[in-house]
Design a protein around this motif. Structure first.
Motif, short mmCIF file in Angstrom:
data_model
loop_
_atom_site.label_atom_id
_atom_site.label_comp_id
_atom_site.label_asym_id
_atom_site.label_seq_id
_atom_site.Cartn_x
_atom_site.Cartn_y
_atom_site.Cartn_z
N PRO A 16 25.99 -94.75 -24.78
CA PRO A 16 26.80 -93.71 -25.56
C PRO A 16 27.25 -93.22 -25.30
CG PRO A 16 24.64 -94.38 -25.60
CD PRO A 16 24.24 -95.14 -24.95
N ASN A 17 27.15 -93.00 -23.22
CA ASN A 17 27.42 -91.81 -22.41
C ASN A 17 28.70 -92.75 -21.59
OD1 ASN A 17 25.73 -89.92 -22.69
ND2 ASN A 17 25.09 -90.33 -20.89
N LEU A 18 29.00 -93.63 -21.48
CA LEU A 18 30.05 -94.52 -21.37
C LEU A 18 31.16 -94.45 -22.76
CD1 LEU A 18 29.19 -98.01 -20.25
CD2 LEU A 18 29.97 -96.05 -18.81
N VAL A 19 30.62 -94.58 -23.75
CA VAL A 19 31.22 -94.47 -25.08
C VAL A 19 31.90 -92.56 -25.23
CG1 VAL A 19 31.72 -94.59 -28.34
CG2 VAL A 19 30.67 -96.80 -26.73
N SER A 20 31.39 -91.86 -24.97
CA SER A 20 31.75 -90.76 -25.11
C SER A 20 32.44 -90.42 -23.65
CB SER A 20 30.75 -89.73 -24.38
OG SER A 20 29.64 -89.60 -25.95
N THR A 21 32.68 -90.83 -22.29
CA THR A 21 33.75 -90.81 -21.68
C THR A 21 35.20 -91.51 -21.58
OG1 THR A 21 32.53 -92.62 -20.47
CG2 THR A 21 31.86 -90.40 -19.59
N SER A 22 34.78 -92.50 -22.80
CA SER A 22 35.81 -93.45 -22.94
C SER A 22 37.32 -92.49 -22.96
CB SER A 22 35.56 -93.76 -24.26
OG SER A 22 36.02 -94.20 -25.39
N ARG A 23 36.76 -91.08 -23.54
CA ARG A 23 37.72 -89.98 -24.79
C ARG A 23 38.67 -89.90 -22.99
NH1 ARG A 23 33.00 -89.50 -28.17
NH2 ARG A 23 32.62 -87.65 -27.67
N VAL A 24 38.38 -89.34 -21.92
CA VAL A 24 39.06 -89.02 -20.70
C VAL A 24 39.89 -89.57 -20.63
CG1 VAL A 24 38.55 -89.04 -18.42
CG2 VAL A 24 36.61 -88.39 -19.97
N ALA A 25 39.61 -91.63 -21.26
CA ALA A 25 40.59 -92.35 -20.87
C ALA A 25 41.74 -92.05 -22.01
CB ALA A 25 40.14 -93.54 -20.64
N LEU A 26 41.10 -92.64 -23.43
CA LEU A 26 41.97 -91.89 -23.94
C LEU A 26 43.47 -90.25 -24.17
CD1 LEU A 26 39.82 -92.89 -27.11
CD2 LEU A 26 41.34 -93.90 -26.25
#
Length: 183
Positions: A16-26
């Protein structure tokens, strides 16, 4: 001791934290993309990850305090990148950007107040319905800017009004949770 650190590290590095932090790259991707289909895809993926991270955290029992912090920070970072990209490209004016980010700015102010005012009890900020509504409306507004720019002003005002209501809601929650003197 090494086992404790390993356990703490695995609580931080969760799906879940990796999915959340993917928004930084997005968010960074949005800043460099200017094609409408790419920007649409980035907004759609960010929206999906915003739903998916919470679902995964509940489903896999991986909810954590760090995850509860990472998720809104990633949301705000993505929104800020989109707003900056739109302002830089001339799709949003400065007042629209401020109106869209009003709740986010007020949340930061509220966080600092809650941390630094001695008579406020430390509380755990939790997502509230109006706050979630603002995030959803921001994402919808980002799509409106792409596909129906004539509706941008109306959406910005709507986000601002719901953001103001969310700010009041969070402020009242903080006030109710304050430390009270025994009588």
């Amino acid at each position: 001791m090494a086992m404790e650190r390993s356990t703490a590290a695995t609580r931080i590095v969760t799906l879940p934290n990796l999915v959340s932090t993917s928004r930084v790259a997005l968010g960074f991707g949005f800043l460099v993309a200017d094609a409408v289909p790419v920007r649409f895809a980035l907004i759609a993926i960010a929206s999906l990850t915003d739903v998916l991270d919470g679902w995964l955290a509940r489903r896999t029992h991986a909810a954590s305090r760090i995850g509860a912090l990472v998720d809104p920070v990633a949301d705000r970072f993505f929104a800020l990148c989109v707003v900056v990209g739109y302002v830089a490209g001339g799709s949003l004016s400065a007042w629209q950007a401020l109106a869209l980010m009003f709740r986010d700015v007020m949340s930061i102010v509220g966080w600092f107040v809650a941390r630094n005012v001695s008579w406020l009890r430390p509380i755990t900020f939790k997502a509230r319905l109006l706050g979630k509504a603002v995030t959803a409306l921001q994402l919808a507004t980002f799509l409106v800017v792409l596909f129906a720019p004539a509706w941008t002003d109306a959406m910005v005002w709507f986000v601002f009004l719901v953001g103001a209501a969310a700010t009041i809601d969070y402020t009242l929650m903080l006030w109710r949770e304050r430390v009270t003197e025994p009588r």
